[in-house]
Structures are given as structure tokens and as C-alpha cells.
Design an enzyme around this catalytic site. Sequence first.
Site, short mmCIF file in Angstrom:
data_model
loop_
_atom_site.label_atom_id
_atom_site.label_comp_id
_atom_site.label_asym_id
_atom_site.label_seq_id
_atom_site.Cartn_x
_atom_site.Cartn_y
_atom_site.Cartn_z
N SER A 1 0.86 -1.19 0.00
CA SER A 1 0.00 0.00 0.00
C SER A 1 0.89 1.23 0.00
CB SER A 1 -0.86 0.01 1.27
OG SER A 1 -1.45 1.29 1.46
N TYR B 1 -1.12 -0.42 10.58
CA TYR B 1 -1.40 -0.85 9.20
C TYR B 1 -0.21 -0.48 8.31
CZ TYR B 1 -3.63 -1.08 4.57
OH TYR B 1 -3.92 -1.37 3.26
P1 NDP Z 1 -11.16 -6.18 0.55
O1 NDP Z 1 -11.57 -6.00 1.97
O2 NDP Z 1 -12.21 -6.21 -0.50
O3 NDP Z 1 -10.29 -7.50 0.37
C1 NDP Z 1 -9.55 -8.09 1.41
C2 NDP Z 1 -9.62 -9.59 1.19
O4 NDP Z 1 -8.80 -10.25 2.17
C3 NDP Z 1 -11.02 -10.14 1.34
O5 NDP Z 1 -11.31 -10.96 0.21
C4 NDP Z 1 -10.97 -10.99 2.60
O6 NDP Z 1 -11.85 -12.09 2.45
C5 NDP Z 1 -9.50 -11.39 2.64
N1 NDP Z 1 -9.04 -11.71 3.99
C6 NDP Z 1 -9.07 -10.91 5.09
N2 NDP Z 1 -8.60 -11.58 6.15
C7 NDP Z 1 -8.27 -12.83 5.72
C8 NDP Z 1 -7.75 -13.98 6.36
N3 NDP Z 1 -7.50 -14.03 7.68
N4 NDP Z 1 -7.55 -15.10 5.62
C9 NDP Z 1 -7.83 -15.10 4.29
N5 NDP Z 1 -8.30 -14.02 3.64
C10 NDP Z 1 -8.53 -12.91 4.35
O7 NDP Z 1 -10.13 -5.00 0.26
P2 NDP Z 1 -9.10 -4.72 -0.95
O8 NDP Z 1 -9.43 -5.50 -2.15
O9 NDP Z 1 -8.99 -3.26 -1.03
O10 NDP Z 1 -7.75 -5.27 -0.30
C11 NDP Z 1 -6.83 -6.10 -0.97
C12 NDP Z 1 -5.42 -5.67 -0.58
O11 NDP Z 1 -5.17 -4.38 -1.10
C13 NDP Z 1 -5.18 -5.60 0.93
O12 NDP Z 1 -3.93 -6.16 1.24
C14 NDP Z 1 -5.17 -4.09 1.19
O13 NDP Z 1 -4.41 -3.77 2.32
C15 NDP Z 1 -4.56 -3.59 -0.11
N6 NDP Z 1 -4.79 -2.18 -0.40
C16 NDP Z 1 -6.04 -1.68 -0.59
C17 NDP Z 1 -6.22 -0.33 -0.85
C18 NDP Z 1 -7.58 0.28 -1.02
O14 NDP Z 1 -7.66 1.53 -1.08
N7 NDP Z 1 -8.65 -0.50 -1.15
C19 NDP Z 1 -5.07 0.58 -0.97
C20 NDP Z 1 -3.80 -0.05 -0.77
C21 NDP Z 1 -3.67 -1.37 -0.51
P3 NDP Z 1 -12.54 -12.85 3.72
O15 NDP Z 1 -13.07 -11.77 4.61
O16 NDP Z 1 -13.60 -13.70 3.08
O17 NDP Z 1 -11.44 -13.66 4.33
#
Ligand code: NDP
Length: 253
Positions: free
Chosen positions: A148, A161
Site C-alpha cells: 500500500s 497498518y
Molecule cells: P477487501 O476487503 O475487499 O479485500 C480483502 C480480502 O482479504 C477479502 O477478500 C478478505 O476475504 C480477505 N481476507 C481478510 N482476512 C483474511 C484472512 N484471515 N484469511 C484469508 N483471507 C482474508 O479489500 P481490498 O481489495 O482493497 O484489499 C486487498 C489488498 O489491497 C489488501 O492487502 C489491502 O491492504 C490492499 N490495499 C487496498 C487499498 C484500497 O484503497 N482499497 C489501498 C492499498 C492497498 P474474507 O473476509 O472472506 O477472508
Amino acid sequence: MSYAALATRTAVVTGAASGIGAATARLLAAGGARVALLARRTERLDALAAEIAAAGGQALAVTTDLTDQASVDAAVTTVHAAYGAVDLVVNNAGVMQPNPVTDGRLDEWTRMIDTNLTGVLRIVRAFTPDLTAAGGEGRTADLVNISSIASHVLFPDYAVYGATKAAVTQLSGALRTELGPRDVRVSVIEPGLTGTELSGHVENPVLREQLDGMFAAIPAMTAEDIADLIAYTVTRPRHVNLRHLVALPTRQA
Ligand code: NDP
């Protein structure tokens, strides 16, 4: 854009239940890759796998909690049984729970570190043998880690974070020094504001409002925008490693 080079690839995408992970899984599958979908919410993964299959692609829903080693071990067994070794790993799953560090929210810190850092390491540990084998056989092998801009931009109340994401960026560079000589590419992508459900999980009402304000002020990137960057990264000629990408919405400073 067409990503025909994906047709021979076998991928694992973590966090495929939503957002960037789901968009990436869709795009890789549309290019012909077989894609293992890892996350905790089984119904979401089943629905996505069915959607990909209906579109003519191949996907495998594998319910996995990255904070639980036994769950990761079981996922690796399931993926290998269905698809054999993989050659493309997208370490995307992450959680964001901002709060002032003075609140001392050990529960949130533990969850973020376990998911965003140890979870990434569990997946690296699980699939690096596949990647180095692919590299050794002269095939393209990719490890893509989603960090990020919080890894290098300092946002008040996002200290932990940001620390997990700085660790992911640092880890990615270090892994490249180990895996590059073995013909495994390692890439890290640092997105800025991207419209997904990530911000919806922020519990602190003030910080949630602040995020809503940012989304109102800035046309954010979409999950598909980041998926496109990932697909681009893994479809370069195998001697080209895009190692560090920072992607921002045009209006984000
Ligand atoms: P989402 O919340 O849509 O996606 C996060 C995903 O991680 C979900 O599919 C969730 O599925 C999964 N997840 C969370 N905890 C666990 C776990 N313990 N085991 C397995 N899977 C897990 O957000 P984003 O798509 O935005 O996030 C994706 C990545 O991008 C992250 O690493 C985030 O930090 C990064 N990011 C996002 C930004 C933004 O502005 N959106 C900016 C910069 C980075 P489930 O709950 O079903 O497990």
C-alpha cells in the site's frame, strides 16, 4: 487488454472473496489461467468460482484463514491435489483497522500483523518450492505482493497498518534477492485509494468518515484497475521483473 500468456499459468490469489483479489482472479481466469481462490468466506468464493466457470474459465474455491497455519496447510494440499504445482502467487489478502496507537488496540494490531505480514509469509513458505521449481524448469514464475502507499506515506492513526505494509514492501525487495537468481520474479504493488470494501470494515467512526470524505473528493481507482496492473506485471517476458509499482488515483496527492 488481452493477456494470452496467462493460458499456461496456474495461480493462487489470496483475498479473492472481494475487491482487488476477486477482480484479479476474474482477469487471470479470463486470460486462461487456472486460479485457486483463497479467503475465509466460502459463499463468496463459491459464487466467484461459479461465475468464472460460467464464463468458460477455471477456478477452485478454497476456504482459508491465513492467520491459521493448519488452514493454510489444508489449502496447499487442496490446491496441489486439484491443480498440481502453481507458478503465480498473488499475496493480496489484507485487513485495515486504523486507530490512534495510544488506544493500545492489541487485538487489532495482532489481527493486522497476522493477516498482512505473517499471512503473506505463510503463503510464501507454502508456495516458494513450486515457484523455484517452475523457474528451474525454465517456466515463468511470479510472486506478487500487494502492499500500500501506507508503506511510505504517513497517515495519522494508521501506524500499525502502515507498518505491516512497509514490512511487505521491504520483504518483497529482500525476497527478490533470494528468488531472482532462481528465475522467480518478485513484485510489490502499492495502491493508493481504491474502491473496495476495505474501508467499510473500519470501525472508528471518525476515521470511517474521513475515508468516506476521501472517496467523495477523489475519483478512486477500481479493483479492476489494480487487477490490470497485476496481469500486466505477470505477462512481461520472463527476464523482465517489474519489481515495485506505486499506483495512485490521478487526483490523489
Ligand atoms: P477487501 O476487503 O475487499 O479485500 C480483502 C480480502 O482479504 C477479502 O477478500 C478478505 O476475504 C480477505 N481476507 C481478510 N482476512 C483474511 C484472512 N484471515 N484469511 C484469508 N483471507 C482474508 O479489500 P481490498 O481489495 O482493497 O484489499 C486487498 C489488498 O489491497 C489488501 O492487502 C489491502 O491492504 C490492499 N490495499 C487496498 C487499498 C484500497 O484503497 N482499497 C489501498 C492499498 C492497498 P474474507 O473476509 O472472506 O477472508
